[in-house]
Design a protein around this motif. Structure first.
Motif, PDB file in Angstrom:
ATOM      1  N   ALA A  94      46.452  37.148  37.415  1.00  0.00           N
ATOM      2  CA  ALA A  94      45.982  36.741  38.725  1.00  0.00           C
ATOM      3  C   ALA A  94      45.892  35.214  38.776  1.00  0.00           C
ATOM      4  O   ALA A  94      45.669  34.562  37.763  1.00  0.00           O
ATOM      5  CB  ALA A  94      44.615  37.355  38.984  1.00  0.00           C
TER       6      ALA A  94
ATOM      7  N   GLN B  52      37.071  33.614  42.646  1.00  0.00           N
ATOM      8  CA  GLN B  52      37.989  33.995  43.725  1.00  0.00           C
ATOM      9  C   GLN B  52      39.398  33.865  43.181  1.00  0.00           C
ATOM     10  O   GLN B  52      39.724  32.890  42.497  1.00  0.00           O
ATOM     11  CB  GLN B  52      37.807  33.071  44.933  1.00  0.00           C
ATOM     12  CG  GLN B  52      36.424  33.168  45.540  1.00  0.00           C
ATOM     13  CD  GLN B  52      36.214  32.136  46.630  1.00  0.00           C
ATOM     14  OE1 GLN B  52      36.652  30.998  46.526  1.00  0.00           O
ATOM     15  NE2 GLN B  52      35.534  32.551  47.687  1.00  0.00           N
TER      16      GLN B  52
ATOM     17  N   ILE C  34      43.842  35.409  43.558  1.00  0.00           N
ATOM     18  CA  ILE C  34      44.917  36.179  44.181  1.00  0.00           C
ATOM     19  C   ILE C  34      45.428  37.109  43.089  1.00  0.00           C
ATOM     20  O   ILE C  34      45.932  36.665  42.062  1.00  0.00           O
ATOM     21  CB  ILE C  34      46.074  35.279  44.680  1.00  0.00           C
ATOM     22  CG1 ILE C  34      45.566  34.188  45.608  1.00  0.00           C
ATOM     23  CG2 ILE C  34      47.155  36.133  45.332  1.00  0.00           C
ATOM     24  CD1 ILE C  34      45.036  34.650  46.924  1.00  0.00           C
ATOM     25  N   GLY C  35      45.269  38.391  43.301  1.00  0.00           N
ATOM     26  CA  GLY C  35      45.674  39.383  42.310  1.00  0.00           C
ATOM     27  C   GLY C  35      46.841  40.215  42.797  1.00  0.00           C
ATOM     28  O   GLY C  35      47.470  39.888  43.813  1.00  0.00           O
TER      29      GLY C  35
ATOM     30  N   ASN D  56      46.849  42.903  44.349  1.00  0.00           N
ATOM     31  CA  ASN D  56      46.603  43.514  45.659  1.00  0.00           C
ATOM     32  C   ASN D  56      46.150  42.501  46.704  1.00  0.00           C
ATOM     33  O   ASN D  56      45.528  42.860  47.692  1.00  0.00           O
ATOM     34  CB  ASN D  56      45.551  44.629  45.521  1.00  0.00           C
ATOM     35  CG  ASN D  56      46.003  45.710  44.574  1.00  0.00           C
ATOM     36  OD1 ASN D  56      47.150  46.122  44.618  1.00  0.00           O
ATOM     37  ND2 ASN D  56      45.126  46.146  43.712  1.00  0.00           N
ATOM     38  N   GLY D  57      46.420  41.226  46.473  1.00  0.00           N
ATOM     39  CA  GLY D  57      46.039  40.187  47.426  1.00  0.00           C
ATOM     40  C   GLY D  57      44.783  39.449  46.993  1.00  0.00           C
ATOM     41  O   GLY D  57      44.353  39.524  45.851  1.00  0.00           O
ATOM     42  N   ALA D  58      44.160  38.736  47.947  1.00  0.00           N
ATOM     43  CA  ALA D  58      42.979  37.930  47.657  1.00  0.00           C
ATOM     44  C   ALA D  58      41.785  38.827  47.362  1.00  0.00           C
ATOM     45  O   ALA D  58      41.601  39.870  47.980  1.00  0.00           O
ATOM     46  CB  ALA D  58      42.680  37.020  48.833  1.00  0.00           C
ATOM     47  N   ASP D  59      40.965  38.397  46.397  1.00  0.00           N
ATOM     48  CA  ASP D  59      39.793  39.178  46.022  1.00  0.00           C
ATOM     49  C   ASP D  59      38.789  38.256  45.335  1.00  0.00           C
ATOM     50  O   ASP D  59      39.089  37.093  45.053  1.00  0.00           O
ATOM     51  CB  ASP D  59      40.201  40.310  45.076  1.00  0.00           C
ATOM     52  CG  ASP D  59      39.226  41.484  45.112  1.00  0.00           C
ATOM     53  OD1 ASP D  59      38.143  41.363  45.736  1.00  0.00           O
ATOM     54  OD2 ASP D  59      39.536  42.518  44.515  1.00  0.00           O
ATOM     55  N   ALA D  60      37.592  38.771  45.077  1.00  0.00           N
ATOM     56  CA  ALA D  60      36.554  38.028  44.372  1.00  0.00           C
ATOM     57  C   ALA D  60      35.756  38.997  43.512  1.00  0.00           C
ATOM     58  O   ALA D  60      35.621  40.174  43.843  1.00  0.00           O
ATOM     59  CB  ALA D  60      35.642  37.327  45.361  1.00  0.00           C
ATOM     60  N   ILE D  61      35.247  38.488  42.392  1.00  0.00           N
ATOM     61  CA  ILE D  61      34.425  39.289  41.492  1.00  0.00           C
ATOM     62  C   ILE D  61      33.192  38.471  41.134  1.00  0.00           C
ATOM     63  O   ILE D  61      33.299  37.294  40.783  1.00  0.00           O
ATOM     64  CB  ILE D  61      35.184  39.641  40.191  1.00  0.00           C
ATOM     65  CG1 ILE D  61      36.394  40.522  40.487  1.00  0.00           C
ATOM     66  CG2 ILE D  61      34.262  40.323  39.185  1.00  0.00           C
ATOM     67  CD1 ILE D  61      37.247  40.820  39.265  1.00  0.00           C
TER      68      ILE D  61
ATOM     69  N   LEU E 288      39.584  39.480  35.195  1.00  0.00           N
ATOM     70  CA  LEU E 288      40.549  39.628  36.283  1.00  0.00           C
ATOM     71  C   LEU E 288      41.578  40.710  35.972  1.00  0.00           C
ATOM     72  O   LEU E 288      41.939  40.936  34.817  1.00  0.00           O
ATOM     73  CB  LEU E 288      41.263  38.303  36.540  1.00  0.00           C
ATOM     74  CG  LEU E 288      40.344  37.135  36.898  1.00  0.00           C
ATOM     75  CD1 LEU E 288      41.161  35.884  37.146  1.00  0.00           C
ATOM     76  CD2 LEU E 288      39.480  37.462  38.085  1.00  0.00           C
TER      77      LEU E 288
END
Length: 90
Positions: free
Chosen positions: A2, A17, A19-20, A22-27, A42
């Protein structure tokens, strides 16, 4: 892997934050984690490029395997496996 956009920490919590696959995401994560530990949280982007190249070479995929992108390698591998399966096997 990612692509990390940002790693932020506030108090005892943090958020990464990215980009993985499946698109943009945050953990969210514990702020005590190092950046290297956060990166391991990630999601992976699918099979490792070296594994794909090795499989493509096994199947004798045509073209310059070392310059192909992962998506192209996956497509060529699937085509070669289907061709090797023969009728009624795949």
């Amino acid at each position: 892997m990612a692509k990390i956009i940002s790693i932020q920490r506030t108090g005892s919590r943090g958020v990464v934050q990215f980009i993985g696959p499946n698109g943009a995401d945050a953990i969210g994560f514990d702020a005590k984690l190092t950046d290297a530990e956060v990166r391991r949280l990630l999601p992976a982007d699918g099979p490792d490029i070296e594994q794909l190249r090795a499989r493509a070479k096994e199947l004798k995929v045509k073209g310059d395997i070392d310059k192909m992108k992962p998506a192209t390698l996956e497509k060529k591998i699937a085509e070669a496996e289907a061709a090797n399966a023969g009728p009624g096997e795949g």
